[in-house]
Design an enzyme around this catalytic site. Structure first.
Site, PDB file in Angstrom:
ATOM      1  N   SER A  23      28.708  24.032  14.466  1.00 24.31           N
ATOM      2  CA  SER A  23      28.856  25.461  14.718  1.00 24.31           C
ATOM      3  C   SER A  23      28.748  26.200  13.390  1.00 24.31           C
ATOM      4  CB  SER A  23      30.213  25.753  15.346  1.00 24.31           C
ATOM      5  OG  SER A  23      30.424  27.157  15.310  1.00 24.31           O
TER       6      SER A  23
ATOM      7  N   HIS B 133      24.356  25.081  16.570  1.00 27.11           N
ATOM      8  CA  HIS B 133      25.129  25.915  17.503  1.00 27.11           C
ATOM      9  C   HIS B 133      25.399  27.282  16.871  1.00 27.11           C
ATOM     10  CE1 HIS B 133      27.887  26.415  20.948  1.00 27.11           C
ATOM     11  NE2 HIS B 133      28.676  27.065  20.103  1.00 27.11           N
TER      12      HIS B 133
ATOM     13  N   ASP C  85      27.031  31.001  17.457  1.00 29.23           N
ATOM     14  CA  ASP C  85      28.008  31.740  18.254  1.00 29.23           C
ATOM     15  C   ASP C  85      27.772  33.240  18.133  1.00 29.23           C
ATOM     16  OD1 ASP C  85      29.797  29.726  19.411  1.00 29.23           O
ATOM     17  OD2 ASP C  85      30.177  29.189  17.314  1.00 29.23           O
TER      18      ASP C  85
ATOM     19  N   MET D 149      28.890  36.922  19.301  1.00 28.98           N
ATOM     20  CA  MET D 149      30.063  37.619  19.870  1.00 28.98           C
ATOM     21  C   MET D 149      29.882  39.123  19.759  1.00 28.98           C
ATOM     22  SD  MET D 149      33.056  35.261  18.238  1.00 28.98           S
ATOM     23  CE  MET D 149      32.848  33.468  18.090  1.00 28.98           C
TER      24      MET D 149
ATOM     25  N   HIS E  38      25.132  30.336  21.936  1.00 29.10           N
ATOM     26  CA  HIS E  38      26.302  30.528  22.810  1.00 29.10           C
ATOM     27  C   HIS E  38      26.627  32.014  22.838  1.00 29.10           C
ATOM     28  CE1 HIS E  38      30.908  29.502  23.350  1.00 29.10           C
ATOM     29  NE2 HIS E  38      30.400  30.136  24.373  1.00 29.10           N
TER      30      HIS E  38
ATOM     31  N   MET F 182      28.710  34.989  23.758  1.00 31.34           N
ATOM     32  CA  MET F 182      30.015  35.471  24.198  1.00 31.34           C
ATOM     33  C   MET F 182      29.915  36.995  24.283  1.00 31.34           C
ATOM     34  SD  MET F 182      32.162  32.753  21.962  1.00 31.34           S
ATOM     35  CE  MET F 182      30.677  32.302  21.052  1.00 31.34           C
TER      36      MET F 182
ATOM     37  N   MET G  36      34.985  25.404  27.663  1.00 38.42           N
ATOM     38  CA  MET G  36      35.529  25.714  26.326  1.00 38.42           C
ATOM     39  C   MET G  36      36.898  25.059  26.163  1.00 38.42           C
ATOM     40  SD  MET G  36      33.492  27.652  24.513  1.00 38.42           S
ATOM     41  CE  MET G  36      34.635  28.140  23.227  1.00 38.42           C
TER      42      MET G  36
ATOM     43  N   GLY H 252      36.135  32.927  20.492  1.00 40.69           N
ATOM     44  CA  GLY H 252      36.310  34.045  19.555  1.00 40.69           C
ATOM     45  C   GLY H 252      36.443  33.604  18.110  1.00 40.69           C
ATOM     46  N   PHE H 253      37.108  32.470  17.895  1.00 41.07           N
ATOM     47  CA  PHE H 253      37.373  32.058  16.516  1.00 41.07           C
ATOM     48  C   PHE H 253      37.295  30.541  16.361  1.00 41.07           C
ATOM     49  CE2 PHE H 253      39.509  36.019  17.359  1.00 41.07           C
ATOM     50  CZ  PHE H 253      39.105  36.803  16.291  1.00 41.07           C
TER      51      PHE H 253
ATOM     52  N   GLY I 219      38.466  26.999  14.191  1.00 44.37           N
ATOM     53  CA  GLY I 219      39.697  26.508  13.588  1.00 44.37           C
ATOM     54  C   GLY I 219      40.912  26.456  14.500  1.00 44.37           C
TER      55      GLY I 219
ATOM     56  N   ASP J 127      33.372  22.567  23.120  1.00 49.14           N
ATOM     57  CA  ASP J 127      33.323  23.475  21.969  1.00 49.14           C
ATOM     58  C   ASP J 127      34.730  23.984  21.659  1.00 49.14           C
ATOM     59  OD1 ASP J 127      32.636  25.406  20.107  1.00 49.14           O
ATOM     60  OD2 ASP J 127      31.519  26.671  21.505  1.00 49.14           O
TER      61      ASP J 127
HETATM   62  C1  DX5 Z   1      34.561  29.656  19.299  1.00 48.47           C
HETATM   63  C2  DX5 Z   1      33.182  29.087  19.062  1.00 48.47           C
HETATM   64  C3  DX5 Z   1      33.132  27.709  18.493  1.00 48.47           C
HETATM   65  C4  DX5 Z   1      33.830  27.516  17.183  1.00 48.47           C
HETATM   66  C5  DX5 Z   1      34.296  26.088  17.062  1.00 48.47           C
HETATM   67  O1  DX5 Z   1      34.432  30.798  20.081  1.00 48.47           O
HETATM   68  O2  DX5 Z   1      32.474  29.049  20.293  1.00 48.47           O
HETATM   69  O3  DX5 Z   1      31.774  27.280  18.407  1.00 48.47           O
HETATM   70  O4  DX5 Z   1      33.040  27.831  16.095  1.00 48.47           O
HETATM   71  O5  DX5 Z   1      34.961  25.933  15.861  1.00 48.47           O
HETATM   72  P1  DX5 Z   1      35.900  24.701  15.519  1.00 48.47           P
HETATM   73  O6  DX5 Z   1      35.075  23.463  15.585  1.00 48.47           O
HETATM   74  O7  DX5 Z   1      36.361  25.014  14.147  1.00 48.47           O
HETATM   75  O8  DX5 Z   1      37.009  24.699  16.530  1.00 48.47           O
HETATM   76 ZN    ZN Z   2      30.434  28.149  20.527  1.00 41.88          ZN
END
Ligand code: DX5
Ligand code: ZN
Length: 225
Positions: free
Chosen positions: A12, A37, A39, A41, A70, A72, A141, A146-147, A149, A179
């Site tokens: 990601s 990947h 993301d 948003m 992806h 969102m 999911m 959204g974030f 970590g 994910d």
């Molecule tokens: C969250 C994203 C993920 C995220 C995963 O909304 O869709 O792709 O970056 O990050 P880690 O692997 O750090 O949980």
């Molecule tokens: Zn994602």
């Protein structure tokens, strides 16, 4: 004995250094990633803003790997063509969005791009089950989108199990992507449940050796140990 499936790793880019994203895409490509990947948003479907089609297009020349986009977004239908034009190879939309899902999925497929359907951690798999025969990928999911970590939500394992059983029972060729919160521990669990594509941000970009991080996740998810 767990049936061995081909596992793919999708770093990601959310966890990469945004000031040199092109180089980061090249770095994970050289380290053996299978997909990139991305993301996207909108600050509405999720409380964060990330990248738009211009950035996706700018990254296209840094790798030949498929772009796993992806979305969102509350209104993905308005952006599907733009992301296809930007170089997406697979577009995942959320089952919770406003609008006609089948129409949106048809729109993606008609452009020659693979179709994914994602669900939030609190959304039941029954919401996506009617669409399994129409998608290339389903994405339960494992964190609130959204974030990066965040910690892996364990209820995802039951969802993967259920989706894997349904997909296999219907003889479908549908990937299960997972994910959020993927690390060496959770990779084993999701592999055992039947996931085939693992998205990982922190676990890959937080490592000093990207190739080792990617290979280890792939091996752990394949082993089912
Ligand atoms: C969250 C994203 C993920 C995220 C995963 O909304 O869709 O792709 O970056 O990050 P880690 O692997 O750090 O949980
Ligand atoms: Zn994602």
């Amino acid at each position: 004995m767990v049936k061995e499936r081909k596992i793919q790793i999708a770093p990601s880019m959310l966890a990469a250094d945004f000031s040199r994203l092109g180089e980061e895409v090249r770095r994970v490509t050289e380290a053996g990633a299978d997909l990139i990947h991305l993301d996207v948003m909108d600050g509405h479907f999720v409380p964060n803003l990330t990248m738009g089609p211009q950035l996706v297009k700018a990254l296209r020349s840094y790798t030949e790997l498929p772009f796993d986009v992806h979305l969102m977004l509350t209104h993905p239908q308005e952006y599907i063509d733009t992301f296809v034009d930007a170089g997406a190879d697979l577009i995942t939309i959320h089952v919770e969005v406003d609008g006609q899902l089948s129409k949106m999925m048809d729109g993606i497929r008609k452009r020659g791009v693979k179709v994914g359907l994602a669900l939030r951690p609190q959304t039941a798999t029954s919401e996506v089950e009617p669409y399994l025969a129409d998608v290339d990928l389903v994405l339960p999911m494992s964190v609130e989108p959204g974030f990066g970590g965040q910690s892996f939500q364990m209820n995802t394992l039951d969802k993967i199990d259920r989706l894997r059983n349904l997909i296999d029972a219907q003889g479908l060729d549908v990937d299960i992507e997972v994910d959020g919160g993927i690390n060496q521990k959770t990779a084993v669990l999701v592999g055992r449940s039947g996931a085939t594509i693992l998205v990982a941000g922190t676990a890959i970009f937080g490592s000093d050796e990207l190739d080792r991080a990617i290979n280890t996740l792939r091996e752990l998810a394949s082993s089912g140990e």
